[in-house]
Design a protein around this motif. Structure first.
Motif, PDB file in Angstrom:
ATOM      1  N   ALA B 165       0.954  -1.079  -0.129  1.00 37.12           N
ATOM      2  CA  ALA B 165       0.371   0.320  -0.163  1.00 37.12           C
ATOM      3  C   ALA B 165       0.894   1.519   0.319  1.00 37.12           C
ATOM      4  N   ALA B 166       2.348   1.416   1.115  1.00 34.89           N
ATOM      5  CA  ALA B 166       3.074   2.589   1.333  1.00 34.89           C
ATOM      6  C   ALA B 166       3.892   3.226  -0.283  1.00 34.89           C
ATOM      7  N   LEU B 167       3.541   1.900  -1.534  1.00 36.38           N
ATOM      8  CA  LEU B 167       4.512   1.900  -1.886  1.00 36.38           C
ATOM      9  C   LEU B 167       3.748   2.295  -3.363  1.00 36.38           C
ATOM     10  N   LEU B 168       2.858   1.651  -3.286  1.00 38.14           N
ATOM     11  CA  LEU B 168       1.541   2.015  -4.224  1.00 38.14           C
ATOM     12  C   LEU B 168       1.388   3.434  -4.913  1.00 38.14           C
ATOM     13  N   ARG B 169       0.869   3.093  -2.955  1.00 38.84           N
ATOM     14  CA  ARG B 169       0.519   4.893  -2.508  1.00 38.84           C
ATOM     15  C   ARG B 169       1.983   6.286  -3.386  1.00 38.84           C
ATOM     16  N   LEU B 170       3.002   5.775  -2.907  1.00 41.76           N
ATOM     17  CA  LEU B 170       4.111   6.539  -3.489  1.00 41.76           C
ATOM     18  C   LEU B 170       3.653   7.097  -4.697  1.00 41.76           C
ATOM     19  N   LEU B 171       3.756   5.487  -5.606  1.00 49.19           N
ATOM     20  CA  LEU B 171       4.439   5.833  -7.628  1.00 49.19           C
ATOM     21  C   LEU B 171       2.684   6.933  -7.853  1.00 49.19           C
ATOM     22  N   VAL B 172       1.840   6.298  -7.214  1.00 50.91           N
ATOM     23  CA  VAL B 172       0.553   6.610  -7.425  1.00 50.91           C
ATOM     24  C   VAL B 172       0.511   8.355  -7.896  1.00 50.91           C
ATOM     25  N   GLU B 173       0.717   8.214  -6.680  1.00 51.18           N
ATOM     26  CA  GLU B 173       0.626  10.066  -6.056  1.00 51.18           C
ATOM     27  C   GLU B 173       1.773  11.148  -7.005  1.00 51.18           C
ATOM     28  N   ARG B 174       2.948  10.127  -7.227  1.00 49.38           N
ATOM     29  CA  ARG B 174       3.456  10.789  -8.063  1.00 49.38           C
ATOM     30  C   ARG B 174       3.948  10.028  -9.685  1.00 49.38           C
ATOM     31  N   LYS B 175       2.138   9.538 -10.047  1.00 55.03           N
ATOM     32  CA  LYS B 175       1.898   9.840 -11.272  1.00 55.03           C
ATOM     33  C   LYS B 175       2.807  10.506 -12.326  1.00 55.03           C
ATOM     34  N   TYR B 210      -0.503  -7.785 -10.244  1.00 53.45           N
ATOM     35  CA  TYR B 210      -2.081  -7.622  -9.855  1.00 53.45           C
ATOM     36  C   TYR B 210      -2.878  -6.123 -11.051  1.00 53.45           C
ATOM     37  N   PHE B 211      -1.849  -5.829 -11.470  1.00 55.52           N
ATOM     38  CA  PHE B 211      -2.260  -4.629 -12.542  1.00 55.52           C
ATOM     39  C   PHE B 211      -2.159  -4.760 -13.971  1.00 55.52           C
ATOM     40  N   GLU B 212      -1.425  -5.847 -14.727  1.00 56.35           N
ATOM     41  CA  GLU B 212      -1.120  -5.454 -15.764  1.00 56.35           C
ATOM     42  C   GLU B 212      -2.172  -6.719 -17.000  1.00 56.35           C
ATOM     43  N   PRO B 213      -2.839  -6.493 -17.497  1.00 56.91           N
ATOM     44  CA  PRO B 213      -2.639  -7.464 -18.287  1.00 56.91           C
ATOM     45  C   PRO B 213      -1.821  -8.323 -19.291  1.00 56.91           C
ATOM     46  N   ASP B 214      -0.599  -7.759 -19.946  1.00 54.02           N
ATOM     47  CA  ASP B 214       0.342  -8.419 -19.789  1.00 54.02           C
ATOM     48  C   ASP B 214       2.158  -7.945 -19.549  1.00 54.02           C
ATOM     49  N   PRO B 215       1.995  -8.523 -17.802  1.00 51.57           N
ATOM     50  CA  PRO B 215       3.097  -8.489 -17.193  1.00 51.57           C
ATOM     51  C   PRO B 215       4.472  -8.183 -17.921  1.00 51.57           C
ATOM     52  N   SER B 216       4.655  -8.605 -18.419  1.00 48.07           N
ATOM     53  CA  SER B 216       5.978  -7.865 -19.286  1.00 48.07           C
ATOM     54  C   SER B 216       6.553  -7.266 -20.486  1.00 48.07           C
ATOM     55  N   ARG B 217       5.395  -7.092 -21.115  1.00 46.82           N
ATOM     56  CA  ARG B 217       5.245  -5.781 -21.220  1.00 46.82           C
ATOM     57  C   ARG B 217       3.779  -4.242 -20.962  1.00 46.82           C
ATOM     58  N   PRO B 218       4.526  -4.191 -19.212  1.00 45.34           N
ATOM     59  CA  PRO B 218       4.303  -3.604 -18.932  1.00 45.34           C
ATOM     60  C   PRO B 218       2.905  -1.959 -19.084  1.00 45.34           C
ATOM     61  N   ARG B 219       2.106  -1.250 -18.420  1.00 44.46           N
ATOM     62  CA  ARG B 219       1.329  -0.357 -19.402  1.00 44.46           C
ATOM     63  C   ARG B 219       1.160   0.645 -18.127  1.00 44.46           C
ATOM     64  N   TYR B 220       1.586   0.337 -17.576  1.00 45.81           N
ATOM     65  CA  TYR B 220       1.564   1.490 -15.437  1.00 45.81           C
ATOM     66  C   TYR B 220       2.893   0.655 -15.510  1.00 45.81           C
ATOM     67  N   PHE B 221       3.036   0.287 -14.851  1.00 47.57           N
ATOM     68  CA  PHE B 221       4.368   0.330 -14.024  1.00 47.57           C
ATOM     69  C   PHE B 221       5.349  -0.182 -15.080  1.00 47.57           C
ATOM     70  N   HIS B 222       6.184   1.520 -15.296  1.00 44.11           N
ATOM     71  CA  HIS B 222       7.505   1.360 -15.969  1.00 44.11           C
ATOM     72  C   HIS B 222       8.549   1.321 -15.347  1.00 44.11           C
TER      73      HIS B 222
END
Lengths: 238, 238
Positions: B165-175, B210-222
């Motif tokens: 939660a903490a890390l996710l939040r940090l990344l999201v706040e700095r999207k 959790y979130f990537e449709p295709d984890p090997s080709r990230p759309r959200y977490f680069h």
DNA sequence: AGCGAAATGTTAATCCATTGTCAAAATTCC
DNA sequence: GGAATTTTGACAATGGATTAACATTTCGCT
């Protein structure tokens, strides 16, 4: 009539004389003030005790105020933070507000203004939420908080003790939210009482015995490791 | 999925062009803004409709802002009031705060700062029970930090651990910003803990699962080689 | 282009702090 | 004083955080 517990403020400021002045004045206003002289101490304090407000200088030895605020925010989004600093460009203020500060006051500041803003923040954050819940039902269970009773299908009526009722109410009022152990202690036990952390678990055990079809696989009373507990109404079984 | 009702703001400002600018910008932030051009109109509006915030100029024709605020306070002690004014002596600010203002910003003001302060006031005052203080949604995903849950379309609900939660939040706040490994370690882990940098990667792996449709080709977490990670909302697929 | 070094991706295993549990002790309340 | 309630302490069980080891990718360099 019970006395209202003093609100607690964490003042993070390395400049001795200023810190003393502010502390004194806040205490005159009836606050309980803890002083931290650098960012490291501030983070430690926040972990150990429960505060109603943090007043943060930005320019601190070791860890700067902005970082302290960020760290706090990752874990606690409710705790109000007021920056108090010599940095007074719009950019600084905006940065402060962006990372989660609730107010930003620049030095030199007017003491009275500080006190007023502090009052505002504390008042807003400690405002009670609505009527205390007196009854609550879920999945056929029925809890009556004012009578200290719970009806459990098949088991009949259970008498809740005072503490049981208080804790249960807290969890139910915050249903679906994780309620931290600190918060539980603050609300159910009061600020200056530190029962061993086993105590809370014991009540959870009890609740699970009362309400969980299978206490070892909780559907309602979930523990969230490192944080606290969460009451959630069951989702349709998978 | 229910739409969240727009928060309502009453803007009391007689200077046409400024009023328009502020109104427009608040609307861009998703607020519903009602404009009143003098104190009399403001009081009328407050009586007729419910607002989540009042932004008040002090120098108004007919009835000045201070008086308006006092009148409001007699009837409604909860409604947040923000003063926005050219009067910027400490005495004025103190007077404003004393009669019940929640914040006081002086002209000329920085628009972004105003918006941030408005968000603060509205957010804190409209928080209802059970409503998360912090939630973030993107592309149908929904992350709820107060529940420590993430809803993933098709997968159901995932429980987030403390660190997640903490890390996710940090990344999201700095999207859309790159967050360096050093910064992540400092803010999430603290200053005297030095986990191997592999640790961070592991959490990223988890997020991708959790979130990537295709984890090997990230759309959200680069990952940004040599620096750190970046969370970005997906751009339309190429 | 091709090579090698460095950074990141991935998995599984380990460690250890947190929580579950229960019985006994302490406290509170009639 | 006795019953109910609350708290503690010891020990077991659990699961999240971390690391180690290995695979893969990226990028600079010739």
């Amino acid at each position: 009539m019970e006395a209202v517990a003093a609100k607690r403020i964490l003042l993070v400021e390395d400049e001795q004389s200023l810190a003393e002045t502010v502390k004194l004045n806040l205490e005159l206003e009836g606050y309980h003030v803890t002083l931290a002289e650098d960012g490291r101490a501030a983070l430690k304090a926040v972990k150990q005790a429960r505060f109603n407000l943090v007043i943060l200088d930005v320019m601190l030895p070791e860890i700067d105020g902005f970082s302290v605020c960020e760290s706090i925010r990752l874990v606690n989004s409710e705790l109000p933070v007021l920056f108090l600093t010599a940095k007074n460009s719009a950019a600084d203020r905006i940065h402060g507000l962006k990372i989660g500060a609730d107010d930003y006051l620049s030095k030199p500041f007017n003491l009275e203004e500080l006190l007023l803003r502090v009052n505002n923040l504390v008042r807003r954050s400690t405002r009670k939420d609505g009527e205390p819940l007196s009854e609550y039902s879920f999945d056929g269970y029925r809890i009556n908080f004012s009578r200290h009773e719970a009806e459990v299908p098949g088991k009949g009526t259970i008498n809740l003790t005072k503490k049981e009722a208080a804790l249960l109410r807290l969890l139910v009022e915050r249903k679906n939210e994780v309620v931290s152990r600190e918060h539980i202690l603050e609300i159910v036990w009061g600020y200056d009482i530190y029962p061993s952390t086993r105590t809370i678990d014991n009540y959870i055990v009890t609740f699970r015995k009362y309400f969980e079809p299978d206490p070892s696989r909780p559907r309602y009373f979930h523990s969230v490791r490192g944080i606290g507990y969460k009451f959630s109404e069951a989702v349709p079984a998978g």
